[in-house]
Design an enzyme around this catalytic site. Structure first.
Site, PDB file in Angstrom:
ATOM      1  N   TYR A  50       0.852  -1.191   0.000  1.00  0.00           N
ATOM      2  CA  TYR A  50       0.000   0.000   0.000  1.00  0.00           C
ATOM      3  C   TYR A  50       0.884   1.235   0.000  1.00  0.00           C
ATOM      4  CZ  TYR A  50      -4.916  -0.969   0.090  1.00  0.00           C
ATOM      5  OH  TYR A  50      -6.176  -1.289  -0.296  1.00  0.00           O
ATOM      6  N   GLU A  52      -0.566   4.761  -0.587  1.00  0.00           N
ATOM      7  CA  GLU A  52      -1.387   5.946  -0.870  1.00  0.00           C
ATOM      8  C   GLU A  52      -0.560   7.203  -0.630  1.00  0.00           C
ATOM      9  OE1 GLU A  52      -5.129   5.632   1.166  1.00  0.00           O
ATOM     10  OE2 GLU A  52      -5.623   3.787   0.108  1.00  0.00           O
ATOM     11  N   ASP A 196      -5.794  12.846 -25.641  1.00  0.00           N
ATOM     12  CA  ASP A 196      -5.746  11.467 -25.172  1.00  0.00           C
ATOM     13  C   ASP A 196      -4.972  10.689 -26.228  1.00  0.00           C
ATOM     14  OD1 ASP A 196      -6.205   8.788 -24.749  1.00  0.00           O
ATOM     15  OD2 ASP A 196      -8.326   9.008 -24.258  1.00  0.00           O
ATOM     16  N   THR A 222      -2.508   5.575 -22.223  1.00  0.00           N
ATOM     17  CA  THR A 222      -2.317   4.268 -21.597  1.00  0.00           C
ATOM     18  C   THR A 222      -0.883   3.866 -21.868  1.00  0.00           C
ATOM     19  OG1 THR A 222      -3.082   3.172 -23.609  1.00  0.00           O
ATOM     20  CG2 THR A 222      -4.710   3.498 -21.864  1.00  0.00           C
ATOM     21  N   LYS A 225      -0.412  -0.019 -25.156  1.00  0.00           N
ATOM     22  CA  LYS A 225      -0.740  -0.181 -26.587  1.00  0.00           C
ATOM     23  C   LYS A 225       0.548  -0.056 -27.396  1.00  0.00           C
ATOM     24  CE  LYS A 225      -5.545   1.313 -26.010  1.00  0.00           C
ATOM     25  NZ  LYS A 225      -5.799   2.205 -24.858  1.00  0.00           N
ATOM     26  N   ARG A 231      -0.452  -2.895 -18.595  1.00  0.00           N
ATOM     27  CA  ARG A 231      -1.786  -2.309 -18.706  1.00  0.00           C
ATOM     28  C   ARG A 231      -1.935  -1.193 -17.670  1.00  0.00           C
ATOM     29  NH1 ARG A 231      -5.995  -3.796 -21.566  1.00  0.00           N
ATOM     30  NH2 ARG A 231      -4.480  -5.182 -22.523  1.00  0.00           N
TER      31      ARG A 231
HETATM   32  N1  DSN Z   1     -10.504  -0.331 -25.725  1.00  0.00           N
HETATM   33  C1  DSN Z   1      -9.428   0.402 -26.329  1.00  0.00           C
HETATM   34  C2  DSN Z   1      -9.302   0.117 -27.773  1.00  0.00           C
HETATM   35  O1  DSN Z   1      -9.396  -1.042 -28.148  1.00  0.00           O
HETATM   36  O2  DSN Z   1      -9.064   1.027 -28.555  1.00  0.00           O
HETATM   37  C3  DSN Z   1      -9.500   1.852 -26.062  1.00  0.00           C
HETATM   38  O3  DSN Z   1      -9.539   2.052 -24.699  1.00  0.00           O
END
Ligand code: DSN
Length: 409
Positions: A50, A52, A196, A222, A225, A231
């Site tokens: 933890y 925080e 984003d 994120t 990707k 993730r």
């Molecule tokens: N779910 C993702 C995608 O496949 O583009 C975006 O968050």
């Protein structure tokens, strides 16, 4: 592995997932294969802790080691993206967007975001999402003729509606986004600007996509990707928003940060700062272009006419097949992709007229232009002929490709 004995059911599912990943072509544009060091960090004992608060200012004792990894993640993210401040605690891209909106705006404020049906994201204002439920959403779309963002129309809407925040960024938009133009529009109408970059973060980091950081108040992303990390999510911002963003993430929207994932984010940013990341990212873009050209030469229609990123969107209407049918047929051959709405899609979101393809995972696997050309032929054959014989033949070719390019972590 201890789990084999202690929880054989979960162990078997993990082993089967390994097998699935090894023996299929992963073409979902938002997925990738995380390298071993990312899996090790995110599977480490830091899951126990933890923490925080933020490095040096925690609500728990024993945080010296997690402080080290969070500080490394922050410093590396700042270096990688050239941003003034980074918060690496958001559990996901959606969490990053929630925290950013609530740091910058009051509930009920006006957000202008790209419509999901035109390539945006749920968190950019979908009526069923927290964004659409808590803010007044002004959507913008793409031009019907060429499916590109019409910057003059965006400006017109922005000047008329005077949003508090403009959100730029997308999940299924194959062209580059002009952040400078968005910033001019935001300044003209007095809005804040958030980009984003969840999908394109790896391309931005490698200098292969225009950089949003100089033009935006806040940038969210994120890490799993094109960036090829664990993730998770992240928020970058100008120093003047740093305290508000940090407070909005914790205690505003999250409790304990996932320290094992933050450790893996630190590793991800180190990898992305290394020279060979540029080769990988160039490969992703080159493969996407090659796949697009090969599909077009087979008569396949692409939304926006091609790609400038890591993804492409097929308009399946001329072929008389829906996205749902195409996804299932391709999966039967071991080609994993997702049905996706195309702009102004006449079909419902669970059916769709589109198919989204991406090249990050196959590039990580070592595939190049020749393989993209072969895969384009397999895909075209399947979605044109729609018969078992074609699917069976493609399945054999997919197996051969997977054996030739084994997944090395
Ligand atoms: N779910 C993702 C995608 O496949 O583009 C975006 O968050």
């Amino acid at each position: 592995m201890k789990i084999k004995k202690r929880d054989p059911e979960v162990y078997r599912a993990i082993k089967k997932e390994e097998e699935r990943e090894n023996t299929t072509l992963e073409m979902i544009a938002s997925e990738n294969y995380a390298p071993a060091e990312i899996l090790e960090a995110s599977g480490s004992c830091m899951t126990d802790k933890y923490a925080e608060g933020y490095p040096g200012k925690r609500y728990y004792g024993g945080c010296e080691n997690v402080d080290t990894v969070e500080t490394l993640a922050i410093e590396r993210a700042k270096k990688l993206f050239g941003c003034e401040h980074a918060n690496v605690q958001p559990h996901s891209g959606s969490q990053a967007n929630i925290a950013a909106y609530l740091a910058l705006l009051k509930i009920g404020a006006k957000i202008m975001g790209m419509d999901l049906s035109c390539g945006g994201h749920l968190t950019h204002g979908h009526p069923l999402n927290f964004s659409g439920r808590n803010f007044k959403i002004i959507p913008y779309g793409v031009r019907k003729e060429d499916q590109l963002i019409d910057y003059s129309e965006v400006k017109e809407i922005a000047m008329r509606e005077k949003p508090d925040l403009i959100v730029t960024g997308a999940s299924a938009y194959p062209a580059k986004i002009d952040f400078e133009k968005f910033s001019e529009i935001a300044s003209s109408c007095g809005a804040l600007l958030l980009a984003d970059i969840a999908h394109i973060a790896g391309l931005v980091a490698a200098g292969l996509h225009p950089d949003p950081v100089p033009y935006c108040d806040v940038v969210t992303t994120t890490t799993h990707k094109t960036l090829r990390g664990p993730r998770g999510g992240m928020i970058m911002c100008r120093e003047k928003y740093a305290a508000d963003i940090d407070r909005s993430v914790f205690p505003g929207n999250q409790g304990g940060p996932l320290m094992h994932v933050i450790a893996a984010k630190a590793v991800c940013f180190k990898n992305a700062l290394a020279d060979d990341f540029k080769n990988y990212a160039s490969g992703v873009a080159e493969n996407a272009r090659a796949l697009a050209e090969a599909l077009k030469s087979q008569g396949v229609t692409l939304v926006t006419g091609g790609t400038e990123t890591h993804l492409l969107l097929l308009d399946l209407r001329p072929l008389g097949i829906t996205g749902k049918e195409a996804e299932a047929l391709l999966q039967a051959a071991g080609i994993i992709a997702n049905k996706n709405s195309i702009p102004y899609d006449p079909e419902k979101p669970l059916v769709t007229s589109g198919l989204r393809l991406g090249t990050p995972a196959l590039t990580t696997r070592g595939m190049g232009v020749r393989e993209m050309e072969l895969i384009a032929l397999l895909i075209t054959d399947i979605i044109k002929k729609k018969d078992d014989k074609t699917v069976l033949y493609a399945a054999g070719e997919v197996k051969k490709l997977c054996r030739k390019f084994p997944l090395k972590r």
